[in-house]
Write an enzyme that holds these catalytic residues in place. Sequence first.
Site, PDB file in Angstrom:
ATOM      1  N   CYS A 336      80.350  13.641   7.973  1.00 17.77           N
ATOM      2  CA  CYS A 336      80.645  12.318   7.431  1.00 17.77           C
ATOM      3  C   CYS A 336      79.406  11.935   6.637  1.00 17.77           C
ATOM      4  CB  CYS A 336      80.981  11.330   8.538  1.00 17.77           C
ATOM      5  SG  CYS A 336      79.985  11.500  10.005  1.00 17.77           S
ATOM      6  N   SER A 337      78.829  10.745   6.861  1.00 19.20           N
ATOM      7  CA  SER A 337      77.597  10.424   6.138  1.00 19.20           C
ATOM      8  C   SER A 337      76.392  10.882   6.945  1.00 19.20           C
ATOM      9  CB  SER A 337      77.516   8.914   5.885  1.00 19.20           C
ATOM     10  OG  SER A 337      78.492   8.544   4.943  1.00 19.20           O
ATOM     11  N   ASP A 341      78.737   9.586  14.036  1.00 19.51           N
ATOM     12  CA  ASP A 341      79.807   8.678  14.485  1.00 19.51           C
ATOM     13  C   ASP A 341      81.172   9.347  14.330  1.00 19.51           C
ATOM     14  OD1 ASP A 341      77.822   6.100  13.089  1.00 19.51           O
ATOM     15  OD2 ASP A 341      78.212   6.408  15.213  1.00 19.51           O
ATOM     16  N   ARG A 342      81.700   9.384  13.109  1.00 15.65           N
ATOM     17  CA  ARG A 342      83.030   9.967  12.898  1.00 15.65           C
ATOM     18  C   ARG A 342      83.037  11.463  13.216  1.00 15.65           C
ATOM     19  NH1 ARG A 342      83.241   6.888   7.168  1.00 15.65           N
ATOM     20  NH2 ARG A 342      81.022   7.413   7.383  1.00 15.65           N
ATOM     21  N   LYS A 378      74.163   7.260  18.326  1.00 12.75           N
ATOM     22  CA  LYS A 378      73.141   6.252  18.615  1.00 12.75           C
ATOM     23  C   LYS A 378      73.680   5.180  19.564  1.00 12.75           C
ATOM     24  CE  LYS A 378      72.076   4.963  14.369  1.00 12.75           C
ATOM     25  NZ  LYS A 378      71.232   4.400  13.281  1.00 12.75           N
ATOM     26  N   ARG A 382      74.718   1.444  18.545  1.00 15.95           N
ATOM     27  CA  ARG A 382      76.157   1.185  18.427  1.00 15.95           C
ATOM     28  C   ARG A 382      76.668   0.267  19.536  1.00 15.95           C
ATOM     29  NH1 ARG A 382      75.031   2.457  14.255  1.00 15.95           N
ATOM     30  NH2 ARG A 382      75.538   4.308  13.050  1.00 15.95           N
TER      31      ARG A 382
HETATM   32  O1  LIG Z   1      79.678   6.285   5.247  1.00 19.28           O
HETATM   33  P1  LIG Z   1      79.076   4.926   4.868  1.00 19.28           P
HETATM   34  O2  LIG Z   1      80.060   4.035   4.128  1.00 19.28           O
HETATM   35  O3  LIG Z   1      77.780   5.123   4.116  1.00 19.28           O
HETATM   36  O4  LIG Z   1      78.689   4.169   6.226  1.00 19.28           O
HETATM   37  C1  LIG Z   1      77.747   4.803   7.087  1.00 19.28           C
HETATM   38  C2  LIG Z   1      78.491   5.531   8.204  1.00 19.28           C
HETATM   39  O5  LIG Z   1      79.290   4.629   8.912  1.00 19.28           O
HETATM   40  C3  LIG Z   1      77.470   6.150   9.139  1.00 19.28           C
HETATM   41  O6  LIG Z   1      78.152   6.722  10.245  1.00 19.28           O
HETATM   42  P2  LIG Z   1      78.793   8.220  10.159  1.00 19.28           P
HETATM   43  O7  LIG Z   1      77.987   9.067  11.087  1.00 19.28           O
HETATM   44  O8  LIG Z   1      80.197   8.081  10.600  1.00 19.28           O
HETATM   45  O9  LIG Z   1      78.677   8.655   8.753  1.00 19.28           O
HETATM   46  C4  LIG Z   1      76.479   5.136   9.681  1.00 19.28           C
HETATM   47  O10 LIG Z   1      75.504   5.834  10.449  1.00 19.28           O
HETATM   48  C5  LIG Z   1      75.765   4.400   8.547  1.00 19.28           C
HETATM   49  O11 LIG Z   1      74.910   3.434   9.087  1.00 19.28           O
HETATM   50  C6  LIG Z   1      76.809   3.743   7.634  1.00 19.28           C
HETATM   51  O12 LIG Z   1      76.141   3.133   6.545  1.00 19.28           O
END
Ligand SMILES: O=P(O)(O)O[C@@H]1[C@H](O)[C@H](OP(=O)(O)O)[C@@H](O)[C@H](O)[C@H]1O
Length: 633
Positions: A336-337, A341-342, A378, A382
Site C-alpha cells: 500500500c503506501s 495498515d492495509r 503502529k 492507530r
Molecule cells: O495512502 P495514503 O492516502 O497516502 O494514506 C496513508 C496510508 O493510509 C498509510 O497506511 P498504509 O500502510 O495502509 O499505506 C498511513 O500510514 C499514512 O499515514 C497515510 O497517509
Amino acid sequence: MDYLQTTKVDKVTLKDRFNPSFENNGTLHLTATHLIFINPAVNPELWLSYSHIATVEKQQISIKGAPLKIVCKDFRVLNFVFYKERDCQDVYVSLQNLTKPVNYAELHAFTYEPPGSKWPRSDGWNIFEFEAEMTRLEVPSDLWRKTDINKDYKLCPTYPEVLYVPATATEETLTGSASFRSRGRLPVLTYYHKYNKTALCRSSQPLTGMRGRSVDDEQLLQAVIQSNPKSPVMYIVDTRPKINAMANKAAGKGYENLDNYPNVLYRFRGIQNIHVMRESLQKLSEVIENPALNAGEFFDSLDSSSWLKHIRSVIDTSRFIALAMLMDNASVLCHCSDGWDRTAQTCALASLFLDPYYRTIKGYQILIEKDWLAFGHKFNCRCGLLRRENREVSPVFTQFIDCTWQIMQQFPFAFEFNEQFLLTIHDHVYSCQFGNFLGNCQQDRRKESLSEKTYSLWGYMCKQLATYLNPYYDPNFNADKRGIIIPLINPQCIRFWSGMYNRHAFAHSKSETIEDRATRIYADNKKLEKEISAISEEIALLENKSAEGQVNGSICENPEDEDENSNLQLNHDLKTMDSSTTEIDVQQATEIVDSNTLSEFEQLAVQDSISDGNEVKNTEMTKDVNYTISDEA
Ligand SMILES: O=P(O)(O)O[C@@H]1[C@H](O)[C@H](OP(=O)(O)O)[C@@H](O)[C@H](O)[C@H]1O
C-alpha cells in the site's frame, strides 16, 4: 497521583439511553487505572480502564444536574449525571489527564497483577518465532532463505529482525531495494503456500516519484518470480485506489513502473486510507449511539457511514490475493503506501483463507504476532494508546477483527474460536492491561523490555480457553480441499456486527440472541453425545463383566453393586434417550456446510489448482477465472 482532582463522588446517576426510566444511582470512584461506578442495587460494578476511554465531554447543565458523556473504544457510551457541577468538573479534568498518558510507565500493564493464582509473567510471550513459522509452512531452503540483514533493525527499523527473501537475492540487492522503498520496508516473504510453491510477499510503496527506478528492487522482484517454479508471472496487488497511488507519485513515491518490472501483473484494489476509515468509524459510532433511529433510518445511516463497504473491500482484496496464488499459481507482492495498515489486513486475511492453522486459537494469535506485531503495525498510534495525534488514529485492526467475524459467519465450522475470542483480543488491544500491543514495532517492544515487565494477553487467554471455543468447529472442515476457504463477497454477505458495536446498548437485556441460543443448544448436544458414548462404553464393560460372572457362576450378589444396576438402568434410559434433537442439529449443520462450501465453479477451480499432480494449466485457469477486479478500482 496529581492527575486526580477527586477520587470519590456520591450522588451520581448513570443514564441508560435505551431504558430512560432505569434510574441507576450510585457512587463514582477514580483509581490510578480505573473509573469504578458502584450501585449496591446493581451487579456487577462497572469497571472502566482509562485506556478504554476515547473521549470525555461535559454537556449542557440541566435542572437534573451536570451531565458527562464518556465514549469508549469498545463502543460503550456512558452518560453520567452529577448532582453537583463542581464534582462533574473535577471528574472531567481528572479524566482528561488520565486518558492521555505520555509514556509507557503510566499504562496499566506495568502495574497489573493477575487476580487469584499467580502465573509466570513469561507465559505467552514466546508463542511466535519467525523461523519456526517458516518451518511449519515448509518454506524450501533452495527457493527462500533467512537473512540477518536487519539485525539490530539497522536496515528497516519497523520490520522484524528476521526476514525471509528469495534464495538468489544478494545482500546488496536487499539493501538497494530497501533504499527504494518507503521507510525501508522492502519486499519480503510473509506466507508460503507449500502445495503449489506460491509466495505472498509484502512491502511498502516504491520511491518511484516521477521516473525513479532501482535495479536492485527490480532484481529482487525477478528473484521472487524465479522462486516460484509454477508460474512465469507474479502479481503486484496495490491495495490503494489508483488515484491515491498517483498522488503519492507527486510526493516522490507512488507505484512500480511496469516497463522496469517484466512478467508482473498489476492490480489496484481501492481500499481507502486511514483517514477515510477514521471518518467512517466516527459516522458508525454516531449511528450506534442514536437510540431514536428506527430500523430503516438505522440501516440508511449505516450505509452512509460506508463501514460495511470498507469491510467488503478488505475482504475482497484478500480473496483476490488467495485466488491469484491458488488458481493462477502466481506469487503475489502486496503493498500500500507504508505497508503496515492495509497490507497487514490483506496479507493476514489471505493467509487465513489459505491455511486452516490460522483459524485455530494459537494459529490466529501467531498470525497477529507475524503480520501485525512483527511487521510493525503502529498499534500505539492507530489505537491512541499514548497521548496521540488524532490524525494517526484509525480502526485498522478493528476492521481486521470485523473481517474475521464476517468470514466466521460464512464458515461456522472452519474456526476453532468463537466471537468472544475476537472481542477479547479487540478489547485488550485498547485496555493496555497486557504488554503485547504496546509500541509501534518489534524494536519498540524490545526497547521497553515488555516481555519482562508486563504480562502477555496470550498467557491470560490460555488460562480460560474453554471461553473461546467454537462448539461448531470441525478440524477437518473442507479437508479434501486442504481446509481452504474462499468467502463470498456479495454485499448481502457482509453484515453489521451487533455483537461488537451494539453489545453494550442492550447489556442489561436478558434476552438471548438466536446465535447464542443455537450455540448453547449445539454445545449441550455435543456434551450429551460425549456422555452417551462414555456411558455406552461403561455399559459394554459392565455387560462383559456380567457375562464373565455368568460363565464363572460368580454373579455379584452384594448390595454394593446395586449402584451398578441402577447405573445400568440410567444408562439404558440415556441410551434410548430421544436423540432427535441431536439428529436435527446434525442435519441442520450438514445443510449449513453444504451452503457454505465453495460454489461449483470455485470448487472445480480450487480442486484443479491443488490437485495432487499440481499440473495446473495457467492459461486455462486465468482465462476461466473471473476475478471481477477492475484495474481502475
Ligand atoms: O495512502 P495514503 O492516502 O497516502 O494514506 C496513508 C496510508 O493510509 C498509510 O497506511 P498504509 O500502510 O495502509 O499505506 C498511513 O500510514 C499514512 O499515514 C497515510 O497517509
